[in-house]
Design an enzyme around this catalytic site. Sequence first.
Site, short mmCIF file in Angstrom:
data_model
loop_
_atom_site.label_atom_id
_atom_site.label_comp_id
_atom_site.label_asym_id
_atom_site.label_seq_id
_atom_site.Cartn_x
_atom_site.Cartn_y
_atom_site.Cartn_z
N GLY A 178 37.76 34.63 42.65
CA GLY A 178 37.57 33.86 43.89
C GLY A 178 38.59 34.30 44.92
O GLY A 178 39.74 34.58 44.59
N TYR A 475 49.21 37.15 38.04
CA TYR A 475 49.18 37.14 36.58
C TYR A 475 50.08 36.01 36.09
O TYR A 475 51.02 36.20 35.34
CB TYR A 475 49.62 38.50 36.01
CG TYR A 475 48.65 39.61 36.33
CD1 TYR A 475 47.29 39.33 36.52
CD2 TYR A 475 49.06 40.93 36.44
CE1 TYR A 475 46.39 40.35 36.83
CE2 TYR A 475 48.16 41.95 36.75
CZ TYR A 475 46.83 41.64 36.94
OH TYR A 475 45.93 42.64 37.23
C1 LIG Z 1 39.32 38.75 34.24
C2 LIG Z 1 40.36 38.80 35.32
C3 LIG Z 1 40.50 39.97 36.08
C4 LIG Z 1 41.45 40.05 37.09
N1 LIG Z 1 41.55 41.20 37.82
C5 LIG Z 1 42.44 41.27 38.84
C6 LIG Z 1 42.53 42.43 39.65
O1 LIG Z 1 41.82 43.41 39.45
N2 LIG Z 1 43.45 42.44 40.66
C7 LIG Z 1 44.26 41.36 40.91
O2 LIG Z 1 45.04 41.41 41.86
N3 LIG Z 1 44.18 40.25 40.15
C8 LIG Z 1 43.30 40.18 39.14
N4 LIG Z 1 43.22 39.03 38.40
C9 LIG Z 1 44.09 37.89 38.72
C10 LIG Z 1 43.53 37.09 39.88
O3 LIG Z 1 43.81 37.75 41.10
C11 LIG Z 1 44.17 35.69 39.92
O4 LIG Z 1 43.90 35.01 38.74
C12 LIG Z 1 43.68 34.90 41.15
O5 LIG Z 1 44.58 33.88 41.44
C13 LIG Z 1 42.31 34.36 40.90
O6 LIG Z 1 41.80 33.67 42.02
P1 LIG Z 1 40.65 32.56 41.75
O7 LIG Z 1 40.32 31.95 43.05
O8 LIG Z 1 39.58 33.16 40.94
O9 LIG Z 1 41.44 31.57 40.80
P2 LIG Z 1 41.73 30.00 40.80
O10 LIG Z 1 42.06 29.72 39.38
O11 LIG Z 1 40.63 29.24 41.44
O12 LIG Z 1 43.03 29.88 41.70
C14 LIG Z 1 44.28 30.47 41.38
C15 LIG Z 1 45.41 29.72 42.08
O13 LIG Z 1 45.17 29.66 43.48
C16 LIG Z 1 45.01 28.31 43.91
N5 LIG Z 1 43.88 28.28 44.86
C17 LIG Z 1 42.62 28.70 44.64
N6 LIG Z 1 41.87 28.53 45.73
C18 LIG Z 1 42.67 27.99 46.67
C19 LIG Z 1 42.45 27.58 48.01
N7 LIG Z 1 41.25 27.71 48.59
N8 LIG Z 1 43.47 27.03 48.70
C20 LIG Z 1 44.70 26.89 48.11
N9 LIG Z 1 44.96 27.27 46.84
C21 LIG Z 1 43.95 27.82 46.13
C22 LIG Z 1 44.69 27.54 42.66
O14 LIG Z 1 45.00 26.16 42.80
C23 LIG Z 1 45.53 28.26 41.64
O15 LIG Z 1 46.88 27.87 41.76
C24 LIG Z 1 42.29 38.94 37.36
C25 LIG Z 1 42.14 37.78 36.60
C26 LIG Z 1 41.20 37.70 35.59
C27 LIG Z 1 41.07 36.45 34.78
#
Ligand SMILES: Cc1cc2nc3c(=O)[nH]c(=O)nc-3n(C[C@H](O)[C@H](O)[C@H](O)COP(=O)(O)OP(=O)(O)OC[C@H]3O[C@@H](n4cnc5c(N)ncnc54)[C@H](O)[C@@H]3O)c2cc1C
Length: 535
Positions: A178, A475
Amino acid sequence: MKPPSSYVFLAFVLLISFGAASSSSSSHDNFLQCLHLHSPNATSFSKLVFTNTNFSYSSLLHFSIHNLRFSSHTTPKPLVIVTPLRPSHIQASIFCSQRHGLQIRTRSGGHDYEGLSYVSHHPPFILLDLINLNSVHVDQHSATAWLQSGATIGQLYYQIAQKSKTLAFPAGVCTTLGVGGHFSGGGYGFLMRKYGLSADNIIDAHIIDAKGRLLDRESMGEDLFWAIRGGGGASFGVIVAWKIRLVSLPPRVTVFRVARTLEQNATKLVHAWQSVGSKLDKDLFIRVILQRVNVNKKTTIKASFESMFLGSVEKLLPLMQEMFPELGLVREDCDEMSWIESILYFANFPIGSPLEVLLNRTDLNKSLFFKGKSDYVREPIPENGLEGIWRMFDEQEAELGLMILNPYGGRMDEIAENEIPFPHRFGNLYKIQHLVYWLQEGEEAEERHIDWIRRLYTYMEPFVSKSPRAAYLNYRDLDIGVNNNIGYTSYEQASIWGSKYFKNNFRRLAYVKTKVDPLNFFRNEQSIPSLIPSH
Ligand SMILES: Cc1cc2nc3c(=O)[nH]c(=O)nc-3n(C[C@H](O)[C@H](O)[C@H](O)COP(=O)(O)OP(=O)(O)OC[C@H]3O[C@@H](n4cnc5c(N)ncnc54)[C@H](O)[C@@H]3O)c2cc1C
Ligand SMILES: *[C@@H]1O[C@H](CO)[C@@H](O)[C@H](O)[C@H]1NC(C)=O
Ligand SMILES: *[C@@H]1O[C@H](CO)[C@@H](O)[C@H](O)[C@H]1NC(C)=O
Ligand SMILES: *[C@@H]1O[C@H](CO)[C@@H](O)[C@H](O)[C@H]1NC(C)=O
Ligand SMILES: *[C@@H]1O[C@H](CO)[C@@H](O)[C@H](O)[C@H]1NC(C)=O
Ligand SMILES: *[C@@H]1O[C@H](CO)[C@@H](O)[C@H](O)[C@H]1NC(C)=O
């Protein structure tokens, strides 16, 4: 994208009420009543609010959980899930949470390594799930895009490809990430050596703060706009949308994936790569994935060199011959394709998949438990140091262990450490992501595997960055330190983990936090502390 001014009226009404807010009962009935009273259109809003009496509460909660460690029956669950469609729904949720003493967790893609976007160990809390706030508008003429936080990077990549064959955006590999969490924590992928991080390419944002105000870059000011580009969104408010600057690529890129085992000189190759990866031409990115494999019933280590070159095979081959001849790359290892095809290729979609798979929010590999950690390397690890890693991979728990070595240099070297909160720039050869996956349910399996990765982390200490031992916020790793007492903590205590993620930028983050959320409403186990002591 509507300008923020259309929400000014509601923000104003809420502001007045905020003055009178007092924390009283924490029952969700009161919270629900409050939402009902404070929604501009209560009838339609109730369709966006779920408690565990609603049939779809559980499937909605689990839909965006990407780590099975946090989906068991013992994981604390939100009292209410709200799936806003408009900023006013977020404003009402913030207001009513404050009034009734509830915490908020904000989830965009749900990939947080420690589940912080949907788990609080100090309930009661509500979950703001931004899954419905996922529009993406690409303007190919200005090479910019506005996208809402609940969009995935797969959706972004798809929409860019619909409009242009030569525009792209530097972001992650896994297409279900996301942009709410990914961009606010940094965000890197195969374009980072050419164009930096996602956060380096953000030019505006809409955020709702603890007072319920909907702000854009101009009205939030440069301090807060700085903080949310790499400092994590969750400490500062709810980011509703981002405006990004797209980047230009040639219509064709070249990719390869070449694997070598220990018997094929993997140790020497990895050793050599360490000094080469960050020195290559900016157009060339080569990462290394290390894992245990069985070849002819014998256990060995496989090093996969995964690469994207922003140019043709003809140009790549002489470059490899000059910089990294040891790998022995030949034309047959390489494929030319469009950038969007390379996205599908590295995300492991089956060859020939339609681009629409990028719109799917479900991971190919969902049913796994995992724990991750990160490190930065500034000097090559000697060969005998690598051999010690291989020995750790012989252990039973390392069956689905993984190390991903990600080269730095190029554009990353040119951006100042304090340009945005993400500080890991000049001087880093590469970053390591340590990962361990497992399939067995239960505490016993969890303990064994987490113990393994912690021992690997201890083993790595002499070889990686020191004072601080740096880490990548995206991470997230609660082992490196947590706030005490439901997210309240002292600056000194939070500096233990804060300096690892942010180095000297941690102080400015705490300063911004104190300015925009002095009472620490937006808090979690690793949120930036407010410098005003509370409680
Ligand atoms: C399978 C996998 C592959 C990945 N590959 C990569 C990669 O290639 N490169 C890389 O850089 N990272 C990678 N990541 C790590 C990823 O960037 C982080 O986990 C990132 O925070 C995920 O964002 P999310 O919105 O999906 O997560 P969420 O779990 O929704 O959010 C992560 C954090 O951000 C906060 N947050 C989310 N949305 C908002 C918002 N709108 N406003 C304020 N705070 C918010 C949440 O409360 C939480 O603290 C990977 C992770 C996984 C599990
Ligand atoms: C309220 O929402 C319902 C359902 O979405 C819609 O039909 C109705 O027009 C809305 N009313 C107002 C005043 O916006
Ligand atoms: C959940 O249940 C309540 C009470 O029955 C109902 O008012 C609400 O609309 C339901 N929510 C959804 C999303 O259907
Ligand atoms: C391994 O390296 C040696 C020289 O260091 C070389 O002779 C040998 O051919 C290499 N093996 C493979 C499989 O590439
Ligand atoms: C899924 O996990 C398996 C190991 O369990 C791994 O071999 C495979 O490459 C993974 N697939 C993807 C798409 O990541
Ligand atoms: C989305 O991907 C998952 C996992 O690959 C698959 O099971 C599911 O059928 C896909 N959904 C759609 C709508 O294509």
